[in-house]
Scaffold this motif. Structure first.
Motif, PDB file in Angstrom:
ATOM      1  N   HIS A 130      -4.649   0.111  -7.498  1.00  0.00           N
ATOM      2  CA  HIS A 130      -4.549   1.370  -7.973  1.00  0.00           C
ATOM      3  C   HIS A 130      -3.982   1.439  -9.065  1.00  0.00           C
ATOM      4  N   GLN A 131      -3.084   0.707  -9.709  1.00  0.00           N
ATOM      5  CA  GLN A 131      -2.488   0.836 -10.530  1.00  0.00           C
ATOM      6  C   GLN A 131      -2.910  -0.026 -12.134  1.00  0.00           C
ATOM      7  N   ILE A 132      -3.654  -0.197 -12.385  1.00  0.00           N
ATOM      8  CA  ILE A 132      -5.194  -0.517 -13.118  1.00  0.00           C
ATOM      9  C   ILE A 132      -7.334  -0.409 -12.924  1.00  0.00           C
ATOM     10  N   TYR A 137      -3.304  -5.428   0.760  1.00  0.00           N
ATOM     11  CA  TYR A 137      -2.783  -4.329   1.227  1.00  0.00           C
ATOM     12  C   TYR A 137      -1.225  -3.886  -0.150  1.00  0.00           C
ATOM     13  N   HIS A 138      -1.878  -2.915  -1.376  1.00  0.00           N
ATOM     14  CA  HIS A 138      -1.122  -2.465  -2.543  1.00  0.00           C
ATOM     15  C   HIS A 138      -0.670  -1.114  -2.456  1.00  0.00           C
ATOM     16  N   TRP A 139      -0.936  -0.999  -1.149  1.00  0.00           N
ATOM     17  CA  TRP A 139      -0.307   1.239  -1.401  1.00  0.00           C
ATOM     18  C   TRP A 139      -1.369   1.979  -0.825  1.00  0.00           C
ATOM     19  N   ASP A 140      -2.024   1.023  -1.574  1.00  0.00           N
ATOM     20  CA  ASP A 140      -3.499   2.177  -1.248  1.00  0.00           C
ATOM     21  C   ASP A 140      -4.556   2.885  -0.255  1.00  0.00           C
ATOM     22  N   LEU A 196      -0.050  -7.795   2.529  1.00  0.00           N
ATOM     23  CA  LEU A 196       0.900  -6.506   2.524  1.00  0.00           C
ATOM     24  C   LEU A 196       1.753  -6.694   1.678  1.00  0.00           C
ATOM     25  N   ASN A 197       1.902  -6.045  -0.286  1.00  0.00           N
ATOM     26  CA  ASN A 197       2.813  -5.870  -0.723  1.00  0.00           C
ATOM     27  C   ASN A 197       3.860  -4.956  -0.454  1.00  0.00           C
ATOM     28  N   GLU A 198       5.263  -5.974  -0.212  1.00  0.00           N
ATOM     29  CA  GLU A 198       6.494  -4.881  -0.282  1.00  0.00           C
ATOM     30  C   GLU A 198       6.187  -3.876   0.567  1.00  0.00           C
ATOM     31  N   PRO A 199       6.143  -4.197   2.149  1.00  0.00           N
ATOM     32  CA  PRO A 199       6.739  -3.051   2.456  1.00  0.00           C
ATOM     33  C   PRO A 199       8.045  -2.540   2.939  1.00  0.00           C
ATOM     34  N   HIS A 258      10.325 -10.057  -7.441  1.00  0.00           N
ATOM     35  CA  HIS A 258      12.218 -10.031  -7.497  1.00  0.00           C
ATOM     36  C   HIS A 258      12.437  -9.626  -9.198  1.00  0.00           C
ATOM     37  N   TYR A 259      13.138  -8.770  -9.377  1.00  0.00           N
ATOM     38  CA  TYR A 259      13.455  -7.727 -10.853  1.00  0.00           C
ATOM     39  C   TYR A 259      15.207  -8.391 -10.860  1.00  0.00           C
ATOM     40  N   THR A 260      15.435  -7.876 -10.114  1.00  0.00           N
ATOM     41  CA  THR A 260      16.933  -7.023 -10.320  1.00  0.00           C
ATOM     42  C   THR A 260      17.948  -7.204  -9.110  1.00  0.00           C
ATOM     43  N   ASN A 266      15.810   0.774 -16.527  1.00  0.00           N
ATOM     44  CA  ASN A 266      17.401   1.112 -15.551  1.00  0.00           C
ATOM     45  C   ASN A 266      17.837   0.183 -14.532  1.00  0.00           C
ATOM     46  N   TRP A 267      17.144  -1.285 -14.921  1.00  0.00           N
ATOM     47  CA  TRP A 267      17.410  -2.272 -13.385  1.00  0.00           C
ATOM     48  C   TRP A 267      17.689  -3.073 -14.593  1.00  0.00           C
ATOM     49  N   ALA A 268      19.135  -4.213 -13.830  1.00  0.00           N
ATOM     50  CA  ALA A 268      19.512  -4.938 -14.622  1.00  0.00           C
ATOM     51  C   ALA A 268      19.088  -6.280 -14.893  1.00  0.00           C
ATOM     52  N   THR A 281       5.751 -13.768  -6.269  1.00  0.00           N
ATOM     53  CA  THR A 281       4.615 -12.683  -7.013  1.00  0.00           C
ATOM     54  C   THR A 281       4.428 -12.182  -7.535  1.00  0.00           C
ATOM     55  N   GLU A 282       5.872 -11.797  -8.583  1.00  0.00           N
ATOM     56  CA  GLU A 282       5.715 -10.702  -9.357  1.00  0.00           C
ATOM     57  C   GLU A 282       7.555 -10.556 -10.084  1.00  0.00           C
ATOM     58  N   ASN A 283       7.822 -11.021 -10.732  1.00  0.00           N
ATOM     59  CA  ASN A 283       8.874 -11.166 -11.639  1.00  0.00           C
ATOM     60  C   ASN A 283       8.791 -10.603 -13.504  1.00  0.00           C
ATOM     61  N   VAL A 331       3.935 -13.674 -13.111  1.00  0.00           N
ATOM     62  CA  VAL A 331       4.874 -12.916 -14.469  1.00  0.00           C
ATOM     63  C   VAL A 331       3.600 -11.196 -13.344  1.00  0.00           C
ATOM     64  N   TRP A 332       5.118 -10.251 -13.470  1.00  0.00           N
ATOM     65  CA  TRP A 332       4.241  -8.416 -13.292  1.00  0.00           C
ATOM     66  C   TRP A 332       4.753  -7.715 -14.659  1.00  0.00           C
ATOM     67  N   SER A 333       3.662  -7.770 -15.730  1.00  0.00           N
ATOM     68  CA  SER A 333       2.122  -7.853 -14.941  1.00  0.00           C
ATOM     69  C   SER A 333       1.274  -8.547 -16.298  1.00  0.00           C
ATOM     70  N   PHE A 355      -0.324   1.659 -14.161  1.00  0.00           N
ATOM     71  CA  PHE A 355       0.020   2.913 -14.003  1.00  0.00           C
ATOM     72  C   PHE A 355       1.136   2.955 -13.090  1.00  0.00           C
ATOM     73  N   GLU A 356       2.513   3.596 -13.043  1.00  0.00           N
ATOM     74  CA  GLU A 356       3.740   2.901 -12.733  1.00  0.00           C
ATOM     75  C   GLU A 356       4.521   3.618 -11.787  1.00  0.00           C
ATOM     76  N   TRP A 357       3.072   4.414 -10.532  1.00  0.00           N
ATOM     77  CA  TRP A 357       3.475   4.784 -10.036  1.00  0.00           C
ATOM     78  C   TRP A 357       4.022   5.956 -10.226  1.00  0.00           C
ATOM     79  N   ALA A 358       5.122   6.877  -9.284  1.00  0.00           N
ATOM     80  CA  ALA A 358       5.405   8.053  -9.704  1.00  0.00           C
ATOM     81  C   ALA A 358       5.707   8.324 -11.279  1.00  0.00           C
TER      82      ALA A 358
END
Ligand code: PNW
Length: 464
Positions: free
Chosen positions: A17-19, A118-121, A163-166, A295-297, A340-342, A367-369, A413-415, A420-423
């Motif tokens: 959905h994002q690309i 499934y990545h949310w769409d 699934l991605n990030e239930p 994992h990000y922060t 605003n993620w540390a 699978t993402e950072n 690496v994300w991404s 399209f960063e969702w909201a």
């Protein structure tokens, strides 16, 4: 030189959905995210992913750029409503054809495809006509869709993520309502999470009985978790941090590794937490061949004494606050990204060690950072030293965790590219490839060129 093991897997990740864009091209039907983004007020500037990066029409150019980077693996997701527009029943051959082409193109460049199912769409029809993830039958629809993917792509695809990030689906979609389908409830997130786990379990059982013996691939799930550091050495704060991690990651990983939700969740959520039937428990327990982690922060965690309120509870805090009573705060000196993620590499090391210890040293793939920054092209180049530092510091932390015995096998690496960063629409740039949304031109950022060297050297020189 910080060296990684010879077979360490280096990759980048995206999601459909994002690309992809091409929202109604090639027989694709809308997903809940198309409907959400087309509802006024739901996304930054009311932006949507109708065009996004137009990857659907430009995948050859994108895969060539991946080849230039020397990527060993590429993680992407399948748009369910592109290959099965109604979410059940008749498949769409044009959609299947697109993913066949993408897979073949990747293999041409020696890049191993990792597919997220499934990545949310979610197909919109499944939501409007069948109540989506609230309906227990969703597990059967998901299993049938997963089988469509195994049977069409599994001859060439050997790495599957159900699934991605239930957690995000449950909390941001059904508790906070900031993501599709935009619901705000104190009960639904737990039901949705339960059905997500059941759907995952059914898809894995299907793969293991019908496809794995001949196709010989692996299948697992990807969960997201931030680190939680006790604010003080007080036992109550140490417990609060542990509780926060159990509500965040244990919620989904405990059923898979132990066959049930964490005890602290049972106590605190009570009747709102569904129980596993014996049949579901059997399906879910042991249902991941690897531990997928996004994992990000991280944040400090402290206990909220009875009678006091959680302050500044913003989404992303790791669960329904009233159920946890954990106060989360950032260190005043921590550097932040545009989310605003540390930037907290030591949290990454601690989380990897926490996972290894709790779940008996499973093989882990990050699978993402990555990070979002204000990138701007200058003279056809994108100078993003903060991203390079971010990636290097997190990879250094990963390496330290591996020296402590953590079985980390790969890192994505994300991404691969801005998207399209969702909201938050197109306002946040996570890519190592810059995308000009006017011309759709792609420019590898300096961090991409650095990552290319990391891959070819299987490591990097630490900063002096
Ligand atoms: C992940 N939070 O999403 C997703 O897998 C990606 O699609 C997304 O682009 C990426 O991380 C960057 O955001 C998350 O609020 C979104 O805690 C929000 C949160 C966590 C993960």
């Amino acid at each position: 030189m910080i060296k990684f093991p010879d077979n360490f897997l280096w990759g980048t990740a995206t999601s459909s959905h994002q690309i992809e864009g091409a929202a109604t091209q090639g027989g694709r039907a809308w997903s809940i995210w198309d409907a959400h983004a087309h509802t006024p007020g739901r996304t930054h500037n009311n932006e949507n992913a109708d065009i996004a990066c137009d990857h659907y029409n430009r995948y050859k150019e994108d895969v060539k750029l991946m080849g230039d980077l020397g990527l060993k693996a590429y993680r992407f997701s399948i748009s369910w409503s592109r290959i099965q527009p109604d979410g059940q029943g008749k498949p769409n051959p044009e959609g299947i054809h697109f993913y066949n082409n993408l897979i073949d193109e990747l293999l041409k460049y020696g890049i191993t495809p990792w597919i997220t199912l499934y990545h949310w769409d979610l197909p919109l029809a499944l939501h409007t006509e069948k109540d989506g993830w609230l309906n227990p039958d969703i597990a059967d629809y998901f299993e049938a869709y997963a089988e469509l993917c195994f049977s069409n792509f599994g001859d060439r695809v050997k790495h599957w993520i159900t699934l991605n990030e239930p957690w995000v689906v449950s909390i941001l979609g059904y508790a906070e309502g900031v993501f599709a389908p935009g619901r705000k409830s104190r009960e639904e997130p737990y039901i949705v999470a339960h059905n997500l786990l059941r759907a995952h379990g059914k898809a894995v059982a299907n793969y293991r009985t019908k496809y794995q013996p001949s196709q010989k691939g692996v299948i697992g799930i990807t969960n997201n978790c931030d680190w939680r550091e006790p604010l003080t050495d007080e036992a109550s704060d140490v417990e609060a941090a542990q509780r926060s991690l159990e509500f965040f990651l244990g919620w989904f990983a405990d059923p898979i590794y132990f066959g049930d939700y964490p005890a602290v969740m049972r106590e605190r959520v009570g009747d709102r937490l569904p129980e596993f039937s014996e049949e579901d428990r059997e399906l879910i327990k042991g249902s991941s061949d690897f531990f997928g982690l996004n994992h990000y922060t991280g944040l400090y965690a402290s206990d909220v004494p009875p009678g006091e309120e959680v302050q500044n509870a913003v989404y992303g805090n790791g669960g329904i606050f009233e159920d946890q009573y954990v106060q989360l705060t950032a260190g005043p000196e921590w550097k932040l990204t545009t989310m605003n993620w540390a930037i907290l590499p030591w949290g990454c090391k601690k989380l990897l060690e926490w996972i290894s210890e709790r779940y008996d040293n499973p093989p882990i793939y990050i699978t993402e950072n990555g990070c979002a920054l204000d990138d701007k092209p200058e003279d056809g180049k994108v100078h993003d030293p903060v991203r390079k530092d971010y990636l290097q510091s997190y990879l250094t932390a990963c390496h330290q965790a591996m020296e402590q015995g953590v079985d980390l096998k790969g890192y994505f690496v994300w991404s691969f590219m801005d998207n399209f960063e969702w909201a938050l629409g197109y306002s946040k740039r996570f890519g190592i490839t810059y995308v000009d949304y006017e011309t759709l031109e792609r420019i590898p950022k300096e961090s991409a060129l650095w990552f290319k060297d990391v891959i070819s050297n299987n490591g990097f020189e630490p900063d002096k």
